[in-house]
Design a protein around this motif. Structure first.
Motif, short mmCIF file in Angstrom:
data_model
loop_
_atom_site.label_atom_id
_atom_site.label_comp_id
_atom_site.label_asym_id
_atom_site.label_seq_id
_atom_site.Cartn_x
_atom_site.Cartn_y
_atom_site.Cartn_z
N THR A 1 -1.48 1.70 -0.53
CA THR A 1 -2.39 1.02 -1.93
C THR A 1 -3.32 2.40 -1.87
O THR A 1 -3.76 2.44 -2.71
CB THR A 1 -3.06 -0.58 -2.00
OG1 THR A 1 -1.63 -0.63 -1.93
CG2 THR A 1 -3.47 -0.31 -3.07
N SER A 2 -3.92 2.25 -0.50
CA SER A 2 -5.16 3.33 -0.14
C SER A 2 -5.13 4.80 -0.69
O SER A 2 -5.51 5.39 -1.56
CB SER A 2 -5.62 3.00 1.24
OG SER A 2 -6.10 1.97 1.28
N LYS A 3 -3.94 5.59 -1.29
CA LYS A 3 -3.28 6.88 -1.34
C LYS A 3 -3.01 6.44 -2.69
O LYS A 3 -3.31 7.67 -3.32
CB LYS A 3 -1.60 6.67 -0.55
CG LYS A 3 -0.99 8.03 -1.04
CD LYS A 3 -2.86 9.82 0.11
CE LYS A 3 -2.36 10.82 -0.04
NZ LYS A 3 -3.46 11.51 -0.15
N VAL A 4 -2.42 5.52 -3.11
CA VAL A 4 -2.29 5.12 -4.72
C VAL A 4 -3.81 5.60 -4.91
O VAL A 4 -4.30 5.91 -6.14
CB VAL A 4 -1.67 3.63 -4.64
CG1 VAL A 4 -1.65 3.58 -6.09
CG2 VAL A 4 -0.32 4.03 -5.09
N LEU A 5 -4.47 4.75 -4.93
CA LEU A 5 -5.94 4.49 -5.33
C LEU A 5 -7.05 5.74 -4.92
O LEU A 5 -7.68 6.50 -6.13
CB LEU A 5 -6.92 3.88 -4.53
CG LEU A 5 -6.57 2.38 -4.48
CD1 LEU A 5 -7.21 1.08 -3.95
CD2 LEU A 5 -6.63 1.45 -6.55
N GLU A 6 -6.93 6.62 -4.45
CA GLU A 6 -7.22 7.84 -4.04
C GLU A 6 -6.36 8.82 -4.99
O GLU A 6 -7.03 9.72 -5.72
CB GLU A 6 -6.89 8.93 -2.49
CG GLU A 6 -7.55 7.38 -1.18
CD GLU A 6 -7.76 7.98 0.13
OE1 GLU A 6 -6.26 8.77 0.06
OE2 GLU A 6 -7.85 7.03 1.19
#
Length: 182
Positions: A67-72
């Protein structure tokens, strides 16, 4: 297997539907962050903002890295409309990775930066001072001056910029803390 085929479907409406679907796995979302159709990425930003607050802690922890990678990826999207959707959906969420909020806050498009500059609880005084003291997009300081509970340190920095609209907003902001010397 079927979902994998859907995220690679030639028809963008199929990929938009997958991006919008709350049950799509985060790994598929990650693949969709590089979709060539900005509307797919826009739908994805919209969905992430909707589902993130309602996700259970266990699920969040299990999917946090992806999820963090998606947001980034969405925060660095080349299309401002995608970044703006993400900023709008994340603006008041307290548990968003700080680097994502900071990326959005430093965006060169005020439409993208504005929601998080004004509302994000993730931004602290140091972050706000960095933005005020950097080469910010015009209007960013004025937006910061509208935040709820502007500290005296941030108020002082705003006044030192000489930005008349920001100072006016600060004086109108009933929750700002302004010291006598400022």
């Amino acid at each position: 297997r079927q979902r994998q085929m859907c995220i690679r479907d030639r028809d963008p409406s199929v990929r938009r539907a997958v991006a919008f679907n709350e049950n799509t796995p985060r790994k598929a979302d990650l693949l969709l962050t590089s979709d060539n159709d900005p509307d797919v990425r826009h739908q994805l930003a919209n969905k992430i903002g909707r589902v993130l607050p309602n996700t259970s802690l266990e699920t969040k922890e299990a999917a946090l890295e992806v999820t963090s990678k998606v947001l980034e990826n969405l925060a660095r999207d080349k299309v401002a409309n995608v970044r703006a959707m993400l900023s709008e959906t994340l603006k008041s969420l307290p548990n968003v990775p700080a680097n994502v909020i900071q990326t959005l806050a430093h965006d060169k498009s005020l439409t993208v930066a504005e929601p998080v500059l004004q509302f994000s609880p993730v931004l602290n005084d140091k972050d706000l001072l960095d933005i005020i003291n950097s080469d910010t997009v015009q209007g960013a300081i004025s937006i910061i001056s509208k935040r709820d509970k502007v500290s005296s340190t941030v108020s002082s920095a705003i006044v030192k910029t000489g930005d008349s609209q920001a100072i006016h907003n600060l004086l109108e902001n009933k929750t700002s803390s302004i010291t006598e010397p400022t």
